[in-house]
Design a protein around this motif. Structure first.
Motif, short mmCIF file in Angstrom:
data_model
loop_
_atom_site.label_atom_id
_atom_site.label_comp_id
_atom_site.label_asym_id
_atom_site.label_seq_id
_atom_site.Cartn_x
_atom_site.Cartn_y
_atom_site.Cartn_z
N PHE A 111 0.78 -1.37 0.30
CA PHE A 111 -0.17 0.15 -0.05
C PHE A 111 1.20 1.47 0.07
O PHE A 111 0.39 1.71 -0.97
CB PHE A 111 -1.19 0.19 0.82
CG PHE A 111 -1.72 1.40 1.17
CD1 PHE A 111 -2.55 1.65 0.46
CD2 PHE A 111 -1.54 1.95 2.25
CE1 PHE A 111 -3.87 2.56 0.89
CE2 PHE A 111 -2.12 3.50 2.23
CZ PHE A 111 -3.08 3.72 1.59
N GLU A 112 1.81 1.68 0.76
CA GLU A 112 2.29 2.77 0.79
C GLU A 112 3.16 2.93 -0.35
O GLU A 112 3.25 4.58 -1.12
CB GLU A 112 3.25 3.02 1.88
CG GLU A 112 2.70 2.74 3.32
CD GLU A 112 3.81 2.42 4.44
OE1 GLU A 112 5.35 2.96 4.19
OE2 GLU A 112 3.59 2.12 6.26
N GLU A 113 3.76 1.94 -1.30
CA GLU A 113 4.69 1.95 -2.32
C GLU A 113 3.91 2.63 -3.33
O GLU A 113 4.00 3.82 -4.33
CB GLU A 113 5.43 0.56 -2.66
CG GLU A 113 6.59 0.39 -1.86
CD GLU A 113 5.98 -0.94 -0.68
OE1 GLU A 113 5.20 -1.07 -0.51
OE2 GLU A 113 6.62 -1.95 -0.23
N ASN A 114 2.18 1.82 -3.34
CA ASN A 114 1.15 2.41 -4.27
C ASN A 114 1.65 3.48 -3.63
O ASN A 114 0.83 4.40 -5.11
CB ASN A 114 0.60 1.51 -4.35
CG ASN A 114 0.20 -0.30 -5.10
OD1 ASN A 114 1.62 0.18 -5.46
ND2 ASN A 114 0.50 -1.02 -4.46
N LEU A 115 0.43 4.25 -2.32
CA LEU A 115 0.83 5.75 -2.49
C LEU A 115 1.56 6.65 -2.99
O LEU A 115 1.48 7.17 -3.33
CB LEU A 115 0.21 6.02 -0.51
CG LEU A 115 -0.15 6.77 -0.05
CD1 LEU A 115 -1.66 7.84 -1.06
CD2 LEU A 115 -0.15 6.51 1.25
N GLU A 116 3.02 6.59 -2.01
CA GLU A 116 4.29 7.26 -3.34
C GLU A 116 4.26 7.06 -4.53
O GLU A 116 3.61 8.47 -5.16
CB GLU A 116 5.34 6.46 -2.66
CG GLU A 116 5.72 6.06 -1.07
CD GLU A 116 7.18 5.82 -0.78
OE1 GLU A 116 8.51 6.66 -1.65
OE2 GLU A 116 7.51 5.36 0.34
N LEU A 117 3.70 6.15 -5.73
CA LEU A 117 3.68 6.13 -6.41
C LEU A 117 2.49 6.82 -7.11
O LEU A 117 2.48 7.49 -8.11
CB LEU A 117 3.25 4.87 -7.60
CG LEU A 117 2.93 4.67 -9.08
CD1 LEU A 117 4.01 5.18 -9.76
CD2 LEU A 117 2.35 3.09 -9.76
N LEU A 118 1.27 6.60 -6.25
CA LEU A 118 0.38 7.64 -6.94
C LEU A 118 -0.05 9.04 -6.79
O LEU A 118 0.01 10.29 -8.03
CB LEU A 118 -0.94 7.67 -5.60
CG LEU A 118 -2.47 7.72 -6.04
CD1 LEU A 118 -3.42 8.10 -7.52
CD2 LEU A 118 -3.42 8.46 -4.60
N LEU A 119 1.02 9.40 -5.94
CA LEU A 119 1.46 11.19 -5.70
C LEU A 119 2.25 11.48 -7.05
O LEU A 119 2.42 13.28 -7.07
CB LEU A 119 2.06 11.05 -4.29
CG LEU A 119 1.06 11.28 -3.11
CD1 LEU A 119 1.17 10.61 -1.83
CD2 LEU A 119 0.30 12.63 -2.29
#
Length: 428
Positions: A111-119
């Motif tokens: 989740f955190e890796e995907n959240l960084e990608l989203l931002l």
């Protein structure tokens, strides 16, 4: 940055909220034990913000620019962000409305890796002439498909009947002709004008730790770069429609209709807006909901079906009323609807019916809290409107019968209605 926890014991929810150092607001609704986790990053910029002023300079962009920009934001220097999400087991997508653009993903892991990608994808503009030209053809095909969609045609016809100049008259995707004028420079200018942390909202729902979400979001470098652009929707318009009726023939099996009205063209901000919207929604449900005299009598006569809908919603500085569906005799439905509004303005609303509408609206809002997609979108929209989502439940309880009746008399007037119709083509 410290996240603040707000408890809503009557609703069984807690909301964590804060603002990152770069100005990005973040909202987290923890759902312990839920398998899927979702993040939505919304930008307070939609298709209606065609004209805007930034740093004293007025800019005008082609219809469909915000939607075109949404498509191109998934391009990163190292590849397509959607492909990276997929490789990490996440589902991702985006959508553009008249007043907002949203990018989101949901996943079980990383989740955190995907959240960084989203931002990173939202904060990193990367447009080449070749990729923009390729996307132009893809979007043109999308536009042509929507022009064959009766529901889309009804909506755009209704907006064209209501407004004389407001960009709500135009499709979110624009036209094949308008998108021909969009260049990489156009996209860079709009990204610079609106894609700023302080003009966005990050909303997260799932089994997550709010502080860790904020830390992950803080690791992505995204600077605000000064004041945001001010959209210009054009000079004020009157509340009566430009045209009271539109009609066309399409490949449908029975007539489809939409009734719409612009209730106000200068919607207030904050709690005042939230209470006004709630009063309108309760009045519309009381008058036209599935337990109303209007609906039950027309349903019994075969003039309405279960697909009849009604809505009161804010959009791009306005407040709109819509209702519609399918009917063998839509003209009779419209006449009865106008009569119901006139009667309610004279004698008021049925008190028992209003209380049923209040309970039904509260129940629908409660169910929305269990829909992660809808909850994240609603959190962002309420943030941009300047009011709290969860505080809206108190407004549902607090709005009085008198407020709803005043809303009908002031806003839901028959002379403000536009009637749009799609008839079946004649067949031999």
């Amino acid at each position: 940055m410290t996240m603040q926890r707000r408890e809503y014991p009557g609703l069984g929810d807690a909301l964590w909220a804060g603002t990152l150092e770069n100005g990005l607001p973040i909202y987290v609704v923890p759902r312990p034990g839920f398998r899927r986790r979702q993040a939505l990053l919304a930008v307070n910029y939609g298709a209606a913000a065609r004209d805007f002023t930034l740093e004293g300079r007025r800019e005008s962009t082609p219809a469909g620019t915000a939607h075109f920009l949404e498509h191109k934001m998934f391009d990163l220097p190292e590849g397509n962000a959607m492909s990276i999400f997929t490789a990490r087991g996440a589902d991702s997508n985006a959508w553009t409305a008249a007043d907002m653009t949203a990018y989101y993903f949901e996943c079980d892991e990383l989740f955190e890796e995907n959240l960084e990608l989203l931002l990173r994808l939202v904060s990193t503009p990367y447009f080449t002439p070749e990729s923009v030209e390729k996307e132009r053809g893809i979007i043109a095909q999308e536009i042509l498909m929507t022009e064959d969609d009766p529901s889309f045609v009804l909506y755009t016809d209704a907006m064209g009947a209501l407004f004389e100049r407001h960009p709500l008259r135009e499709s979110v995707a624009g036209t094949v002709e308008s998108i021909a004028g969009i260049t990489p420079e156009t996209l860079y200018a709009c990204h610079r004008a609106f894609y700023r942390p302080s003009n966005a909202a990050l909303c997260i729902v799932g089994d997550v730790e709010p502080e860790r979400c904020a830390e992950a979001a803080s690791r992505v470098e995204w600077t605000d770069g000064g004041g945001c652009a001010a959209p210009d929707f054009g000079p004020p318009e009157g509340l009566e429609p430009v045209k009271t009726r539109t009609e066309r023939a399409m490949d449908v099996s029975e007539p489809l209709f939409t009734v719409a009205a612009k209730l106000c063209t200068a919607l207030p901000q904050g709690e005042e807006a939230s209470r006004l919207i709630t009063a309108g929604a309760l009045a519309a449900r009381c008058l036209f909901g599935q337990s109303s005299e209007f609906y039950t009598s027309l349903y019994a006569e075969g003039l309405l079906r279960g697909d009849f809908y009604r809505d009161v919603s804010p959009l791009a500085g306005t407040l709109l009323f819509e209702c519609g569906g399918a009917s063998a005799e839509p003209g009779r439905v419209f006449e009865r609807l106008c009569a119901a509004l006139s009667a309610a303005a004279g004698r008021g609303l049925d008190a028992a019916g209003f209380e049923r509408a209040r309970r039904a609206d509260y129940g629908v809002s409660l169910r929305m809290l269990n829909d992660a997609d809808a909850l994240a979108s609603a959190l962002a929209r309420c943030h941009f409107g300047g009011y709290g989502l969860y505080e809206g439940f108190e407004h549902i309880r607090a709005v009085t019968l008198g407020e709803a009746e005043a809303f009908v008399r002031e806003y839901l007037r028959p002379e403000r209605l536009a009637f749009s119709l799609v008839n079946p083509k004649e067949r031999t």
